[in-house]
Design an enzyme around this catalytic site. Structure first.
Site, PDB file in Angstrom:
ATOM      1  N   GLY A 178      -6.575  -5.453  11.250  1.00  0.00           N
ATOM      2  CA  GLY A 178      -7.654  -4.670  11.027  1.00  0.00           C
ATOM      3  C   GLY A 178      -7.940  -4.937   9.719  1.00  0.00           C
ATOM      4  N   ASP A 179      -6.932  -4.533   9.126  1.00  0.00           N
ATOM      5  CA  ASP A 179      -7.823  -3.940   7.557  1.00  0.00           C
ATOM      6  C   ASP A 179      -8.256  -5.646   6.892  1.00  0.00           C
ATOM      7  OD1 ASP A 179      -6.619  -1.490   7.736  1.00  0.00           O
ATOM      8  OD2 ASP A 179      -4.427  -2.794   7.253  1.00  0.00           O
TER       9      ASP A 179
END
Length: 301
Positions: A250-251
């Site tokens: 996600g990052d």
């Protein structure tokens, strides 16, 4: 310039045990140590993509020194604040038939240290990006994201927020440039269960109505949905690959979106780059490398 903030960074101790047995002595077959934290992950991916950025946050003790050493060795610029009490946390990521995590608490962040951060943020200029990602340590005010955005209001800073629950909802009034809930987090925000993608889009637009300019909804192996500030709704399926690592995907999507947007300010291209970058990290043992990201980018439809 792009700035990331990691309030509670960690040394991530990643271990693999073939058949983990609770209450027994287990031997690892793989182990690795990484500097972790959502903001740090974003900084590292941006660095892999040759995008200059500065990692801000707090470190403490011998573990904090090691975090800074590893982030700098990765090639990232840092401007961490060194606390004089406590130690930065160690998080255990156990991979076996199921993945389990044990996350440490981290050091106390006192008021004087918070004032130092506010002073550093005062140097941000119009057009800069500020990435606010992750949960808030219990030693900080719960409205710390709001306080930061309030102080910088009027400077035309492009805020990117990757947070959950009230932490996300409470900052929408500051009109962040990008928010990135996953579909589970989006459902929890509105206390609903999604039956189809139309419902995901409906509630994504709700977040946009509440203030989020661009809404990027990640859906793991099912790809992502993007609701742009121009009113476009774009669906992308994830490229094909073998899941090796869910930590940091996600990052990576956030970092990829920023990198893609900086190329030509086109939101659709930013979205494609975000999907490719998130997928590349999911298909890698660690955070994705530039060459692999560019390879997957060709598959994004």
């Amino acid at each position: 310039m792009i700035y990331t903030i990691t309030f509670n960074p960690a040394l991530d101790y990643v271990v693999k045990v073939e058949d983990f047995k609770l209450g027994d002595v287990n031997r690892t077959c793989y182990e690795q140590v990484y500097a972790g934290g959502k903001g740090i992950n974003v900084s590292m991916i941006l660095n892999n993509l040759d995008i200059e950025n500065i990692a801000l946050g707090y470190i403490a003790g011998f573990t904090g020194d090691e975090i800074e050493k590893r982030v700098k060795a990765f090639g990232c610029k840092t401007d961490f604040i060194k606390l004089n009490r406590g130690i930065s946390r160690i998080n255990i990521k156990l991979k076996s038939s199921e993945e389990s995590e044990i996350n440490g608490r981290g050091p106390e962040i006192y008021k004087e240290a918070l004032d130092i951060l506010f002073n550093k943020l005062g140097a941000l200029r119009e057009g800069d990006f500020l990435v606010l990602a992750g949960s808030i340590p219990n030693t900080l005010p719960k409205n710390i994201y709001e306080s930061i955005m309030e102080r910088l209001k009027g400077k035309n800073i492009r805020f990117v927020v990757d947070a959950t629950g009230e932490l996300l909802l409470n900052v929408l009034k500051y009109k962040p440039f990008l928010i990135k809930p996953n579909h589970h987090e989006l459902a929890e925000l509105f206390n609903v269960e999604f039956k189809n993608e139309e419902e995901i889009i409906y509630y994504g637009k709700k977040l946009q109505e509440m203030g989020g300019e661009n809404v990027l909804i990640s859906m793991a192996s099912k790809g992502a949905i993007f609701i742009s500030s121009t009113g476009d709704v774009i669906r992308s399926y994830a490229p094909k690959g073998v899941l090796k690592n869910s930590v940091g995907a996600g990052d990576s999507m956030v970092a990829g979106f920023i990198a893609g947007y900086l190329k030509n300010n086109k939101l659709e291209e930013a979205f494609k780059m975000g999907v490719a970058t998130g997928s590349a990290s999911a298909f890698s043992e660690g955070l994705a490398k530039k060459e692999f990201i560019e390879e997957l980018l060709k598959q994004i439809i």
